[in-house]
Design an enzyme around this catalytic site. Structure first.
Site, mmCIF file in Angstrom:
data_model
loop_
_atom_site.group_PDB
_atom_site.id
_atom_site.type_symbol
_atom_site.label_atom_id
_atom_site.label_comp_id
_atom_site.label_asym_id
_atom_site.label_seq_id
_atom_site.Cartn_x
_atom_site.Cartn_y
_atom_site.Cartn_z
ATOM 1 N N HIS A 13 10.474 -0.616 -0.706
ATOM 2 C CA HIS A 13 9.111 -0.223 -0.312
ATOM 3 C C HIS A 13 9.194 0.922 0.693
ATOM 4 O O HIS A 13 9.475 0.696 1.871
ATOM 5 C CB HIS A 13 8.378 -1.416 0.329
ATOM 6 N N HIS A 15 7.487 5.013 1.868
ATOM 7 C CA HIS A 15 6.516 6.109 1.700
ATOM 8 C C HIS A 15 7.212 7.424 2.029
ATOM 9 O O HIS A 15 7.687 7.610 3.147
ATOM 10 C CB HIS A 15 5.318 5.917 2.637
ATOM 11 N N LYS A 99 1.422 -0.642 -8.260
ATOM 12 C CA LYS A 99 1.025 -1.104 -6.921
ATOM 13 C C LYS A 99 -0.475 -1.295 -6.864
ATOM 14 O O LYS A 99 -1.244 -0.408 -7.226
ATOM 15 C CB LYS A 99 1.442 -0.055 -5.875
ATOM 16 N N HIS A 174 5.504 -6.397 2.268
ATOM 17 C CA HIS A 174 5.446 -6.442 3.742
ATOM 18 C C HIS A 174 4.697 -7.666 4.278
ATOM 19 O O HIS A 174 3.668 -7.548 4.907
ATOM 20 C CB HIS A 174 4.848 -5.155 4.323
HETATM 21 O O1 DOR Z 1 1.185 0.724 7.936
HETATM 22 C C1 DOR Z 1 1.049 1.104 6.785
HETATM 23 N N1 DOR Z 1 1.223 2.422 6.449
HETATM 24 N N2 DOR Z 1 0.704 0.222 5.840
HETATM 25 C C2 DOR Z 1 0.414 0.598 4.605
HETATM 26 O O2 DOR Z 1 0.070 -0.255 3.821
HETATM 27 C C3 DOR Z 1 0.444 2.030 4.200
HETATM 28 C C4 DOR Z 1 1.304 2.812 5.082
HETATM 29 C C5 DOR Z 1 1.089 4.307 4.928
HETATM 30 O O3 DOR Z 1 1.046 4.790 3.795
HETATM 31 O O4 DOR Z 1 1.003 5.016 5.941
HETATM 32 ZN ZN ZN Z 2 3.533 0.583 2.317
#
Ligand code: DOR
Ligand code: ZN
Length: 344
Positions: A13, A15, A99, A174
């Site tokens: 997981h 980003h 997702k 998470h």
């Molecule tokens: O804290 C987070 N940041 N939770 C999420 O679900 C998305 C993520 C983000 O993309 O910045």
């Molecule tokens: Zn996330």
């Protein structure tokens, strides 16, 4: 134990964002992990296999020379996702999951699903082809307390979905509560969960006592200490239902240290050291390898990695900041603090 050698870990997981952000995020993540589930909450979101493959090519363009990094792609589910798109995933070498963001739950979730019943035809296809559904497990109704949103999701959304689709592969992403850990434990082997380093190392006191610390703010939000304790227990239990997913989420310093700060902790560059710290603190460092390097691959039906990494028990100071975009900075999780483990 002063050194530990592990199968190379994967991050189930993460980003990475897009464009210039990839200059920062891809080398950081690829320095730690062989594979990573690359979350699709871009603007606009990654909704089709074709878009996912184009995004993957943009990521690959930033992998440093000589580094073997294998981004695994995910489609962003909307109220309008066609069930036909799911069949294309099955035939794709690089796309592994879908997702579901409840609309409004978190960063870039405006195009998410407004009612899960709208996508039941898609879930049917996912179940048929055994493609994992990854869940941001929080309800979004404004009257529901932010600390209760994960638990309410389990009761009101997830339980009925599992009843209807008992063979669907699900990753509850998470997880942050004992309720979620117990919920996952109570399901069959098709239901698993990822756990972030911040939810193992911290609780809401770390974020709120003595002043608000925006770099601990993520979603789902940190909960009370008893939940942290249960998450540590299940993560270090050796149960293959629980595996590594950092949720590393880059936001520029200005966007975090702000009157309306963004949600997300950046841990890409130091993730395995953070997890080692958490496991060692409860005397379970020998359980790290299953969690970080075996159970996720097994759940996704992918081969375990063949490379190894070695961690040594030596002080490691997390950088104060990293350069980001044109002239901005990212403040990583635990910036400037010392961890006891270092990747060699
Ligand atoms: O804290 C987070 N940041 N939770 C999420 O679900 C998305 C993520 C983000 O993309 O910045
Ligand atoms: Zn996330």
């Amino acid at each position: 134990m002063n050194t530990i050698t592990l199968t190379q870990p994967d991050d189930w997981h993460a980003h990475l964002r897009d464009g210039k952000a990839l200059e920062r995020t891809v080398p950081d993540l690829a320095s730690q992990f062989h594979r990573a589930i690359c979350m699709p909450n871009l603007v606009p979101p990654v909704k089709t296999v074709e878009e996912a493959l184009a995004y993957r090519a943009r990521i690959m363009a930033h992998v440093p020379e000589g580094v073997a990094f294998d981004p695994r792609m995910v489609l962003y589910l909307t109220d309008h996702t066609s069930p036909d798109e799911i069949q294309k995933i099955k035939h794709s070498e690089h796309v592994n999951a879908v997702k579901l963001y409840p609309a409004g739950a978190t960063t870039n979730s405006a195009n998410g699903v407004s009612d899960i019943r709208n996508v039941y035809a898609v879930l049917e296809q996912l179940e048929k082809y055994q493609i994992p559904l990854l869940l941001h497990g929080e309800v979004t109704h404004s009257h529901i307390d932010i600390f209760d949103r994960e638990k309410r999701f389990l009761d009101e959304v997830l339980q009925p979905v599992i009843q209807q689709f008992s063979d669907l592969k699900i990753v509850l992403e998470h997880i942050t509560t004992a309720d979620a850990a117990q919920f996952v434990l109570a399901q069959g082997r098709k239901v698993a969960a990822t756990i972030t380093p911040q939810h193992l190392l911290f609780n809401r006191n770390d974020m709120l006592v003595g002043g608000i610390k925006p770099h601990f703010y993520c979603l789902p939000i940190l909960k009370r200490q008893s939940h942290q304790t249960t998450l540590l227990e299940v993560a270090t239990s050796g149960n293959p239902k629980f595996f590594l997913g950092t949720d590393s989420a880059p936001h520029a310093q200005d966007a975090k240290e702000n009157a309306c700060g963004c949600a997300g902790c950046y841990s890409a560059f130091t993730a395995i050291e953070l997890y080692a710290q958490a496991f060692d603190q409860v005397g379970k460092i020998e359980r790290l390898e299953g969690f970080s390097s075996h159970f996720g691959a097994d759940f996704y039906g992918l081969p375990r990695n063949t490379q190894q990494i070695t961690l040594v028990k030596e002080d490691f100071v997390i950088p104060e900041s990293f350069d980001y975009l044109e002239d901005q900075k990212i403040i990583p999780l635990l910036a400037g603090k010392t961890l006891q483990w270092r990747k060699m």
